[in-house]
Design an enzyme around this catalytic site. Sequence first.
Site: not given
Ligand code: GCO
Length: 261
Positions: A145, A158
Amino acid sequence: MQELFNLSGKRVLITGGTHGLGMAMAKGLANAGAELIINGHSPDKMEVALDHYKQAGYKASGYLFDVTQQEVVRESISKIEQERGAIDILINNAGIIKRIPAIDMDAQDFRSVIDVDLVAPFIVSKEVARHMIKRRAGKIINICSMMSELGRNTVSAYAAAKGGLKMLTKNLATEWAPHNIQVNGIGPGYFATEQTAPIRVDGHPFNEFIVNRTPAGRWGDPDDLAGTAVFLSSKASDFVNGQIIYVDGGILATIGKPSNE
Ligand code: GCO
Ligand code: CA
Protein backbone atom coordinates in the site's frame (compact mmCIF):
# COMPACT_ATOMS: atom_id res chain seq x y z
CA MET A 1 8.92 -12.12 -26.11
CA GLN A 2 5.40 -13.34 -25.38
CA GLU A 3 6.85 -16.49 -23.78
CA LEU A 4 8.32 -14.32 -21.01
CA PHE A 5 4.86 -13.29 -19.85
CA ASN A 6 2.90 -16.42 -20.75
CA LEU A 7 1.09 -17.99 -17.77
CA SER A 8 -0.58 -20.92 -19.57
CA GLY A 9 -0.46 -24.05 -17.47
CA LYS A 10 0.12 -21.98 -14.30
CA ARG A 11 -2.23 -21.90 -11.35
CA VAL A 12 -2.66 -18.83 -9.15
CA LEU A 13 -4.25 -18.62 -5.70
CA ILE A 14 -5.61 -15.15 -4.95
CA THR A 15 -6.81 -14.41 -1.42
CA GLY A 16 -9.75 -12.05 -1.32
CA GLY A 17 -10.11 -12.56 -5.06
CA THR A 18 -13.89 -12.17 -5.12
CA HIS A 19 -13.93 -8.42 -5.78
CA GLY A 20 -11.91 -5.21 -6.09
CA LEU A 21 -8.20 -5.22 -6.85
CA GLY A 22 -8.00 -9.00 -6.32
CA MET A 23 -10.57 -9.55 -9.05
CA ALA A 24 -8.83 -7.13 -11.43
CA MET A 25 -5.48 -8.91 -10.96
CA ALA A 26 -7.18 -12.30 -11.34
CA LYS A 27 -8.57 -11.25 -14.71
CA GLY A 28 -5.16 -9.97 -15.81
CA LEU A 29 -3.50 -13.28 -14.93
CA ALA A 30 -6.29 -15.31 -16.54
CA ASN A 31 -5.89 -13.29 -19.74
CA ALA A 32 -2.22 -14.32 -19.68
CA GLY A 33 -3.37 -17.97 -19.46
CA ALA A 34 -3.44 -18.77 -15.73
CA GLU A 35 -6.04 -20.94 -13.99
CA LEU A 36 -7.68 -19.08 -11.09
CA ILE A 37 -8.15 -20.40 -7.57
CA ILE A 38 -10.13 -17.84 -5.65
CA ASN A 39 -10.15 -17.61 -1.85
CA GLY A 40 -12.80 -15.62 -0.04
CA HIS A 41 -14.92 -15.71 3.10
CA SER A 42 -18.42 -14.81 1.87
CA PRO A 43 -20.34 -17.56 0.03
CA ASP A 44 -22.52 -14.95 -1.71
CA LYS A 45 -19.59 -12.91 -3.02
CA MET A 46 -17.88 -16.15 -4.08
CA GLU A 47 -20.85 -17.22 -6.15
CA VAL A 48 -21.09 -13.87 -7.91
CA ALA A 49 -17.32 -13.83 -8.54
CA LEU A 50 -17.17 -17.38 -9.95
CA ASP A 51 -20.12 -16.63 -12.25
CA HIS A 52 -18.26 -13.55 -13.43
CA TYR A 53 -14.98 -15.42 -14.08
CA LYS A 54 -16.71 -18.32 -15.82
CA GLN A 55 -18.77 -16.01 -18.03
CA ALA A 56 -15.50 -14.39 -19.09
CA GLY A 57 -14.33 -17.85 -20.15
CA TYR A 58 -11.71 -18.31 -17.43
CA LYS A 59 -10.92 -21.55 -15.62
CA ALA A 60 -11.75 -20.73 -12.00
CA SER A 61 -12.61 -22.46 -8.74
CA GLY A 62 -13.43 -21.09 -5.29
CA TYR A 63 -12.31 -22.02 -1.78
CA LEU A 64 -13.88 -20.40 1.27
CA PHE A 65 -11.50 -20.29 4.23
CA ASP A 66 -10.28 -17.93 6.93
CA VAL A 67 -6.73 -16.85 6.05
CA THR A 68 -5.93 -15.95 9.67
CA GLN A 69 -6.32 -19.53 10.98
CA GLN A 70 -3.09 -21.50 10.56
CA GLU A 71 -4.60 -25.00 10.78
CA VAL A 72 -7.46 -24.12 8.46
CA VAL A 73 -5.05 -22.59 5.95
CA ARG A 74 -2.76 -25.64 6.05
CA GLU A 75 -5.66 -28.02 5.38
CA SER A 76 -7.15 -25.79 2.67
CA ILE A 77 -3.83 -25.49 0.81
CA SER A 78 -3.32 -29.28 0.88
CA LYS A 79 -6.85 -29.73 -0.38
CA ILE A 80 -6.31 -27.25 -3.23
CA GLU A 81 -3.04 -28.95 -4.22
CA GLN A 82 -4.82 -32.32 -4.29
CA GLU A 83 -7.97 -31.20 -6.07
CA ARG A 84 -6.58 -28.64 -8.54
CA GLY A 85 -2.82 -29.28 -8.68
CA ALA A 86 0.26 -27.22 -7.87
CA ILE A 87 -0.16 -23.61 -6.78
CA ASP A 88 2.52 -21.87 -8.89
CA ILE A 89 1.66 -18.30 -7.90
CA LEU A 90 0.21 -16.89 -4.68
CA ILE A 91 -1.21 -13.37 -4.42
CA ASN A 92 -1.75 -12.27 -0.81
CA ASN A 93 -4.41 -9.71 -1.55
CA ALA A 94 -7.06 -10.10 1.20
CA GLY A 95 -7.04 -7.11 3.51
CA ILE A 96 -9.14 -4.91 5.76
CA ILE A 97 -8.93 -1.31 6.94
CA LYS A 98 -10.33 0.45 10.02
CA ARG A 99 -10.36 4.23 9.87
CA ILE A 100 -10.28 5.26 13.53
CA PRO A 101 -8.10 7.99 15.12
CA ALA A 102 -5.24 6.28 17.02
CA ILE A 103 -6.24 7.92 20.28
CA ASP A 104 -9.68 6.29 20.09
CA MET A 105 -8.60 2.90 18.76
CA ASP A 106 -8.92 -0.21 20.93
CA ALA A 107 -6.04 -2.67 20.92
CA GLN A 108 -8.56 -5.30 19.83
CA ASP A 109 -9.38 -3.36 16.64
CA PHE A 110 -5.68 -2.73 16.03
CA ARG A 111 -4.90 -6.45 16.42
CA SER A 112 -7.68 -7.52 14.08
CA VAL A 113 -6.21 -5.40 11.26
CA ILE A 114 -2.68 -6.75 11.89
CA ASP A 115 -4.13 -10.27 11.89
CA VAL A 116 -5.70 -10.02 8.42
CA ASP A 117 -3.22 -7.67 6.73
CA LEU A 118 0.08 -9.02 8.11
CA VAL A 119 -0.25 -12.32 9.99
CA ALA A 120 -2.45 -13.91 7.30
CA PRO A 121 0.03 -13.24 4.45
CA PHE A 122 2.72 -14.86 6.65
CA ILE A 123 0.55 -17.93 7.27
CA VAL A 124 -0.63 -18.40 3.69
CA SER A 125 2.87 -17.79 2.25
CA LYS A 126 4.39 -20.37 4.59
CA GLU A 127 1.74 -23.00 3.87
CA VAL A 128 2.02 -22.52 0.10
CA ALA A 129 5.84 -22.28 0.18
CA ARG A 130 6.04 -25.74 1.81
CA HIS A 131 4.79 -27.12 -1.51
CA MET A 132 6.73 -24.65 -3.70
CA ILE A 133 10.01 -25.57 -1.99
CA LYS A 134 9.58 -29.22 -2.98
CA ARG A 135 9.08 -28.17 -6.61
CA ARG A 136 11.90 -25.58 -6.51
CA ALA A 137 9.65 -22.93 -8.12
CA GLY A 138 7.16 -20.34 -7.01
CA LYS A 139 6.01 -16.72 -7.16
CA ILE A 140 4.53 -14.90 -4.18
CA ILE A 141 3.11 -11.38 -4.49
CA ASN A 142 2.11 -9.40 -1.41
CA ILE A 143 -0.31 -6.53 -1.91
CA CYS A 144 1.21 -3.62 -0.01
CA SER A 145 0.00 0.00 0.00
CA MET A 146 0.98 3.67 -0.04
CA MET A 147 0.79 3.08 3.70
CA SER A 148 3.82 0.78 3.42
CA GLU A 149 5.74 4.07 3.07
CA LEU A 150 3.55 6.92 4.32
CA GLY A 151 1.32 7.69 7.27
CA ARG A 152 -2.17 9.11 7.17
CA ASN A 153 -4.71 10.18 9.76
CA THR A 154 -6.95 7.38 11.14
CA VAL A 155 -5.14 4.38 9.61
CA SER A 156 -2.47 3.52 12.23
CA ALA A 157 -3.13 -0.23 12.29
CA TYR A 158 -3.34 -0.47 8.50
CA ALA A 159 -0.08 1.49 8.06
CA ALA A 160 1.66 -0.64 10.70
CA ALA A 161 0.48 -3.81 8.96
CA LYS A 162 1.35 -2.66 5.42
CA GLY A 163 4.77 -1.38 6.52
CA GLY A 164 5.28 -4.78 8.13
CA LEU A 165 4.15 -6.54 4.96
CA LYS A 166 6.85 -4.72 2.99
CA MET A 167 9.52 -6.05 5.37
CA LEU A 168 7.94 -9.51 5.45
CA THR A 169 8.28 -9.50 1.65
CA LYS A 170 12.01 -8.75 1.87
CA ASN A 171 12.53 -11.31 4.59
CA LEU A 172 10.70 -14.16 2.84
CA ALA A 173 12.52 -13.26 -0.40
CA THR A 174 15.78 -13.72 1.50
CA GLU A 175 14.80 -17.03 3.10
CA TRP A 176 13.28 -18.68 0.04
CA ALA A 177 15.47 -17.38 -2.82
CA PRO A 178 17.67 -20.50 -2.60
CA HIS A 179 14.54 -22.54 -3.43
CA ASN A 180 13.92 -20.48 -6.58
CA ILE A 181 10.92 -18.71 -5.04
CA GLN A 182 10.51 -14.99 -5.76
CA VAL A 183 8.62 -12.93 -3.20
CA ASN A 184 7.74 -9.41 -4.33
CA GLY A 185 5.12 -6.80 -3.53
CA ILE A 186 2.81 -4.47 -5.38
CA GLY A 187 2.02 -1.16 -3.72
CA PRO A 188 -1.18 0.22 -5.22
CA GLY A 189 -1.73 3.96 -5.01
CA TYR A 190 -5.26 5.25 -4.60
CA PHE A 191 -7.66 3.07 -6.58
CA ALA A 192 -11.37 3.33 -7.20
CA THR A 193 -12.62 0.26 -5.29
CA GLU A 194 -15.23 -0.64 -2.69
CA GLN A 195 -12.60 -0.08 0.02
CA THR A 196 -12.08 3.56 -0.96
CA ALA A 197 -15.76 4.22 -1.79
CA PRO A 198 -16.41 6.03 1.53
CA ILE A 199 -13.58 8.52 0.87
CA ARG A 200 -14.23 8.90 -2.85
CA VAL A 201 -17.76 10.26 -2.74
CA ASP A 202 -18.33 13.54 -4.55
CA GLY A 203 -17.72 16.50 -2.28
CA HIS A 204 -15.61 14.47 0.21
CA PRO A 205 -12.46 16.56 0.71
CA PHE A 206 -10.32 13.43 0.34
CA ASN A 207 -11.56 12.82 -3.19
CA GLU A 208 -10.24 16.13 -4.47
CA PHE A 209 -7.11 15.81 -2.34
CA ILE A 210 -6.14 12.48 -3.93
CA VAL A 211 -6.71 13.64 -7.50
CA ASN A 212 -4.51 16.67 -6.75
CA ARG A 213 -1.89 14.62 -4.86
CA THR A 214 -1.51 12.10 -7.72
CA PRO A 215 0.72 13.39 -10.56
CA ALA A 216 -1.40 11.36 -13.01
CA GLY A 217 -4.35 13.46 -11.83
CA ARG A 218 -6.81 10.60 -11.31
CA TRP A 219 -7.77 7.62 -9.15
CA GLY A 220 -6.30 4.32 -10.33
CA ASP A 221 -8.49 2.00 -12.33
CA PRO A 222 -8.21 -1.57 -10.89
CA ASP A 223 -7.18 -2.76 -14.39
CA ASP A 224 -4.04 -0.59 -14.02
CA LEU A 225 -2.63 -3.35 -11.77
CA ALA A 226 -2.83 -6.22 -14.25
CA GLY A 227 0.47 -5.61 -16.03
CA THR A 228 2.55 -5.53 -12.85
CA ALA A 229 0.74 -8.59 -11.46
CA VAL A 230 1.46 -10.54 -14.67
CA PHE A 231 5.11 -9.40 -14.69
CA LEU A 232 5.72 -10.52 -11.09
CA SER A 233 3.95 -13.85 -11.79
CA SER A 234 5.92 -14.65 -14.93
CA LYS A 235 9.33 -15.83 -16.07
CA ALA A 236 10.08 -12.19 -16.94
CA SER A 237 10.71 -11.52 -13.23
CA ASP A 238 12.75 -14.64 -12.34
CA PHE A 239 15.70 -12.57 -11.04
CA VAL A 240 13.54 -9.90 -9.36
CA ASN A 241 13.23 -10.63 -5.66
CA GLY A 242 12.19 -8.71 -2.56
CA GLN A 243 11.03 -5.64 -4.49
CA ILE A 244 7.92 -3.58 -3.95
CA ILE A 245 6.65 -2.07 -7.21
CA TYR A 246 4.47 0.94 -6.54
CA VAL A 247 1.67 1.41 -9.05
CA ASP A 248 0.57 4.83 -7.88
CA GLY A 249 0.44 7.30 -10.78
CA GLY A 250 3.58 8.90 -9.33
CA ILE A 251 2.43 9.68 -5.76
CA LEU A 252 5.62 8.48 -4.03
CA ALA A 253 7.79 10.41 -6.48
CA THR A 254 6.57 13.79 -5.31
CA ILE A 255 5.89 15.95 -2.28
CA GLY A 256 2.69 17.15 -3.96
CA LYS A 257 1.56 20.63 -4.91
CA PRO A 258 -0.77 23.35 -3.65
CA SER A 259 -4.39 22.72 -4.61
CA ASN A 260 -4.60 25.86 -6.78
CA GLU A 261 -1.53 25.01 -8.91
C1 GCO B 1 -7.04 5.12 3.09
C2 GCO B 1 -7.19 4.23 1.89
C3 GCO B 1 -5.88 3.54 1.61
C4 GCO B 1 -5.89 2.91 0.25
C5 GCO B 1 -4.62 2.26 -0.19
C6 GCO B 1 -3.52 3.22 -0.48
O1 GCO B 1 -7.97 5.22 3.85
O2 GCO B 1 -5.98 5.78 3.20
O3 GCO B 1 -8.20 3.32 1.99
O4 GCO B 1 -5.53 2.74 2.64
O5 GCO B 1 -6.91 1.99 0.13
O6 GCO B 1 -4.21 1.22 0.65
O7 GCO B 1 -2.44 2.53 -1.00
CA1 CA C 1 -24.69 -18.85 -10.01
